[in-house]
Write a protein that holds these residues in place. Structure first.
Motif, mmCIF file in Angstrom:
data_model
loop_
_atom_site.group_PDB
_atom_site.id
_atom_site.type_symbol
_atom_site.label_atom_id
_atom_site.label_comp_id
_atom_site.label_asym_id
_atom_site.label_seq_id
_atom_site.Cartn_x
_atom_site.Cartn_y
_atom_site.Cartn_z
ATOM 1 N N HIS A 115 0.617 -1.239 -0.045
ATOM 2 C CA HIS A 115 -0.039 0.114 0.083
ATOM 3 C C HIS A 115 0.801 1.150 -0.019
ATOM 4 C CE1 HIS A 115 -3.938 -2.211 1.479
ATOM 5 N NE2 HIS A 115 -3.102 -2.854 0.995
ATOM 6 N N SER A 132 -2.281 1.863 -2.969
ATOM 7 C CA SER A 132 -3.805 1.459 -2.915
ATOM 8 C C SER A 132 -4.695 2.318 -3.146
ATOM 9 C CB SER A 132 -4.099 1.021 -1.233
ATOM 10 O OG SER A 132 -5.512 0.506 -1.512
ATOM 11 N N THR A 134 -7.779 2.248 -2.538
ATOM 12 C CA THR A 134 -9.053 2.208 -1.636
ATOM 13 C C THR A 134 -8.593 2.289 -0.094
ATOM 14 O OG1 THR A 134 -9.154 -0.143 -1.470
ATOM 15 C CG2 THR A 134 -10.541 1.071 -3.106
ATOM 16 N N ARG A 136 -5.597 3.678 2.276
ATOM 17 C CA ARG A 136 -4.485 4.441 2.486
ATOM 18 C C ARG A 136 -3.096 3.840 3.426
ATOM 19 N NH1 ARG A 136 -4.266 8.448 6.129
ATOM 20 N NH2 ARG A 136 -6.047 8.851 7.246
ATOM 21 N N CYS A 142 -4.924 7.794 -0.543
ATOM 22 C CA CYS A 142 -4.996 6.487 -1.472
ATOM 23 C C CYS A 142 -4.301 7.127 -2.624
ATOM 24 C CB CYS A 142 -6.335 5.921 -1.784
ATOM 25 S SG CYS A 142 -7.223 5.470 -0.335
#
Length: 165
Positions: A115, A132, A134, A136, A142
């Motif tokens: 991420h 990522s 969606t 964070r 994000c």
């Protein structure tokens, strides 16, 4: 010709209810989308395919339907550029070494899992994690990514795109 490829990872649907709306704006003119794993459910692919063709690998947090449908790693060609795709590339200090072991002929290796966005060139190899889309976690936002592959200049450039919180 310059190829524009949208890149995302770690969408974790349905835990996160939907893909970010900004995705459609940022990926509107891409010729292909790469998903570097942890989509969790296959419906993510059909949603993304409304934008452009999608190439994906499975991650480590997937429903059975994803594990049965997607490989752990794959390599694709976009223009002159060979792109390796895998979810987990290991510890960051070994990214380049692991990438070369997994994809010895690749010019770019796309990965996810942490991420944490990563966009670094090392010895002629671009290592690219979009973060990522969606989740964070410990990041300020994000994020998603974009690869720009220039066949004439034989160059490739990655861009991390932060998404509004």
């Amino acid at each position: 010709m310059v190829h524009k490829v949208g890149v995302l990872s770690d969408t974790h649907l349905p835990r996160f209810k939907r893909l970010p709306e900004a995705l459609w704006e940022h990926f509107a003119d891409v010729e292909q989308i790469i998903h570097a794993g942890d989509l969790s459910v296959l419906s993510v692919l059909s949603e993304l395919e409304t934008i452009a063709p999608v190439v994906a690998v499975q991650g480590n947090v997937e429903y059975d339907e994803v594990v049965e449908a997607l490989p752990i790693k794959r390599e694709i060609q976009v223009g002159f550029c060979r792109i390796g795709i895998v979810h987990i590339l290991g510890d960051s200090k070994y990214y380049a070494r692991n990438a070369l072991v997994e994809f010895p002929r690749a010019r770019v290796v796309v990965f996810g899992h942490s991420h944490v966005p990563y966009n670094k060139e090392q010895d002629g190899l671009l290592l690219f994690n979009p973060g990522s889309a969606t989740d964070r976690r410990r990041q300020p936002t994000c994020s998603i990514g974009m690869l720009y592959i220039d066949d004439e200049a034989l160059s490739v450039r990655g861009e991390i795109i932060p998404l509004a919180s």
